[in-house]
Design an enzyme around this catalytic site. Structure first.
Site, PDB file in Angstrom:
ATOM      1  N   CYS A 128      40.814  62.338  28.412  1.00 58.99           N
ATOM      2  CA  CYS A 128      41.803  61.802  28.851  1.00 58.99           C
ATOM      3  C   CYS A 128      42.891  62.188  28.803  1.00 58.99           C
ATOM      4  O   CYS A 128      44.172  61.999  29.530  1.00 58.99           O
ATOM      5  CB  CYS A 128      41.495  60.606  28.462  1.00 58.99           C
ATOM      6  SG  CYS A 128      41.053  60.200  27.017  1.00 58.99           S
ATOM      7  N   GLN A 155      47.166  56.999  21.626  1.00 54.45           N
ATOM      8  CA  GLN A 155      46.099  56.516  22.448  1.00 54.45           C
ATOM      9  C   GLN A 155      45.813  54.669  22.284  1.00 54.45           C
ATOM     10  O   GLN A 155      45.180  54.233  20.774  1.00 54.45           O
ATOM     11  CB  GLN A 155      45.163  57.711  21.835  1.00 54.45           C
ATOM     12  CG  GLN A 155      46.034  58.851  22.147  1.00 54.45           C
ATOM     13  CD  GLN A 155      44.776  60.162  22.255  1.00 54.45           C
ATOM     14  OE1 GLN A 155      45.323  61.180  21.656  1.00 54.45           O
ATOM     15  NE2 GLN A 155      43.827  59.702  22.724  1.00 54.45           N
ATOM     16  N   LYS A 212      40.954  69.821  21.078  1.00 53.19           N
ATOM     17  CA  LYS A 212      40.162  69.324  22.789  1.00 53.19           C
ATOM     18  C   LYS A 212      42.120  69.424  23.791  1.00 53.19           C
ATOM     19  O   LYS A 212      41.598  70.699  24.786  1.00 53.19           O
ATOM     20  CB  LYS A 212      39.824  67.834  23.375  1.00 53.19           C
ATOM     21  CG  LYS A 212      38.301  67.372  22.570  1.00 53.19           C
ATOM     22  CD  LYS A 212      37.836  66.364  23.290  1.00 53.19           C
ATOM     23  CE  LYS A 212      36.620  65.765  22.693  1.00 53.19           C
ATOM     24  NZ  LYS A 212      36.052  64.246  22.922  1.00 53.19           N
ATOM     25  N   ARG A 234      46.294  56.834  17.428  1.00 51.51           N
ATOM     26  CA  ARG A 234      45.322  55.107  18.292  1.00 51.51           C
ATOM     27  C   ARG A 234      46.377  54.319  17.469  1.00 51.51           C
ATOM     28  O   ARG A 234      46.918  54.285  16.243  1.00 51.51           O
ATOM     29  CB  ARG A 234      44.223  55.061  17.349  1.00 51.51           C
ATOM     30  CG  ARG A 234      43.033  55.896  18.097  1.00 51.51           C
ATOM     31  CD  ARG A 234      42.231  54.703  18.766  1.00 51.51           C
ATOM     32  NE  ARG A 234      40.887  55.825  18.784  1.00 51.51           N
ATOM     33  CZ  ARG A 234      40.674  56.596  20.308  1.00 51.51           C
ATOM     34  NH1 ARG A 234      40.889  55.635  21.633  1.00 51.51           N
ATOM     35  NH2 ARG A 234      39.626  57.202  20.289  1.00 51.51           N
ATOM     36  N   HIS A 241      47.033  55.376  27.763  1.00 54.47           N
ATOM     37  CA  HIS A 241      47.073  55.879  26.185  1.00 54.47           C
ATOM     38  C   HIS A 241      49.102  56.949  27.237  1.00 54.47           C
ATOM     39  O   HIS A 241      49.514  57.185  27.969  1.00 54.47           O
ATOM     40  CB  HIS A 241      46.613  58.021  26.487  1.00 54.47           C
ATOM     41  CG  HIS A 241      45.268  57.427  26.154  1.00 54.47           C
ATOM     42  ND1 HIS A 241      45.066  56.650  25.616  1.00 54.47           N
ATOM     43  CD2 HIS A 241      44.346  58.192  25.989  1.00 54.47           C
ATOM     44  CE1 HIS A 241      43.614  57.087  25.369  1.00 54.47           C
ATOM     45  NE2 HIS A 241      43.859  57.387  25.673  1.00 54.47           N
TER      46      HIS A 241
END
Ligand code: A2P
Length: 332
Positions: A128, A155, A212, A234, A241
């Site tokens: 994402c 996030q 990623k 987070r 996000h």
């Protein structure tokens, strides 16, 4: 003529958004199968005003199906890929199970839509944070190639599923009431706090989410020369996000031209009012399709470098919307 479509993980945070995205985009659906675990069997969800019963995902769920949107975790995607292939059903997978496989396209339709046609039975929906970043960067990269991106991410809970969103709400309520609260989904207290992304830590000291962004960017952009450095965090936000991106280009790109490119790019909304110090906020993007961009500035400390503030709904452009767009690119 329409398609027979299945959603595996239909009751999850992303699954319920997939149902709504199919409906909103008027994807040609003749039959919709909603699949989940035995825990949800018999419950119903609404599609186009019609109540559809959730059934248990099994090996026969895809018989006669044209398209299966998966968002039930990597192990479930791996378990049912062969069943989809046997049924001649295209899998669009929101998990990380197949993203880096050489014969699986990893697609952001605003960036590499042509890759969606090259599938071997499965299209992977990227991470994402990477989708949101690349939707904003691709129009700039097409004009002046990017050399390096330094990303700091903020996030939302939704990336960890519906249970994490509930934990954020309940943990916040408990905090305000002065009650003890032990988190069970995320590793640390979330209310009025932030912490490094909870994906597994790799040997190099970066977490999986950060890697990623590095690896998936190279694959989607089909360019291994772009350097990506990410710090993923987070924050106590439900479903958007946000990302602060410091982007070094191989040549000069003016702030004015960057604005122009972004204003005309698909899937992007430039939102800002410098005089009012008003930039995109998570609440602006929650429940909305576009990736929002603002705060485009020239970095005075480094040649050919711009700063951008980018955000998007993690459940929509970061997951369900991008998955349905991939299906559109492959099938329509
Ligand atoms: P269920 O609601 O029945 O548990 P989230 O990402 O929000 O946590 O959602 C995960 C989704 O994956 C849910 O729809 C969940 O269904 C589904 N799921 C989880 N485990 C399985 C399983 N073993 N078989 C089928 N679906 C599963």
């Amino acid at each position: 003529m329409g398609f027979i479509v299945a959603i595996a993980g239909a009751t999850g945070a992303v699954g319920v958004e997939m149902i709504q995205v199919l409906e909103r985009r008027q994807f040609p659906v003749d039959e919709l199968r909603l699949l989940a675990s035995p825990r949800s069997a018999g419950t119903t969800l609404t599609y186009n005003g019609q109540e559809i019963e959730v059934t248990v995902l099994d090996e026969n769920s895809f018989d006669g199906c044209d398209l299966a949107l998966f968002s039930a975790g990597s192990s479930i995607s791996k378990k049912y890929l062969e069943a989809c292939r046997k049924a001649g059903c295209l899998m669009v997978d929101n998990s990380s199970a197949f993203r880096m496989d050489a014969d699986t396209p990893l697609v952001v339709p605003e960036v590499n839509p042509e890759a969606a046609k090259q599938h071997n039975g499965v299209i992977a929906n990227p991470n994402c944070t990477t989708i949101i970043m690349l939707t904003a960067l691709a129009p700039l990269h097409r004009e002046v190639p990017i050399k390096r991106v330094v990303a700091a991410t903020y996030q939302a809970a939704s990336g960890a599923g519906h249970a994490a969103m509930v934990e954020l709400e309940e943990g916040t309520r408990a905090y305000l009431d002065g009650k003890e609260f032990t988190p069970e989904v995320l590793p640390y207290p979330y209310a009025f706090n932030l912490f490094a992304h909870n994906s597994p830590m790799e040997e190099n000291g970066y977490c999986e989410e950060e890697m990623k962004m590095v690896n998936e960017t190279a694959k989607i952009m089909n360019d291994t020369t772009i350097g990506v450095h990410a710090t993923c965090v987070r924050v106590p936000v439900l479903r958007t996000h946000a990302e602060a991106l410091n982007v070094e280009f191989t040549d000069e790109l003016s702030v004015e031209r960057a604005y122009e490119l972004l204003k005309n790019a698909p899937g992007i909304e430039v939102l800002e009012d410098r005089d009012a110090n008003r930039w995109p906020m998570p609440l602006d993007a929650a429940g909305k399709d576009p990736v929002y961009v603002g705060r485009i500035r020239k970095d005075p400390s480094q040649k050919n470098t711009l700063d951008l503030w980018v955000l998007g709904d993690q459940l929509l452009k970061g997951a369900a919307l991008n998955a349905v767009q991939c299906a559109e690119a492959a099938l329509l």
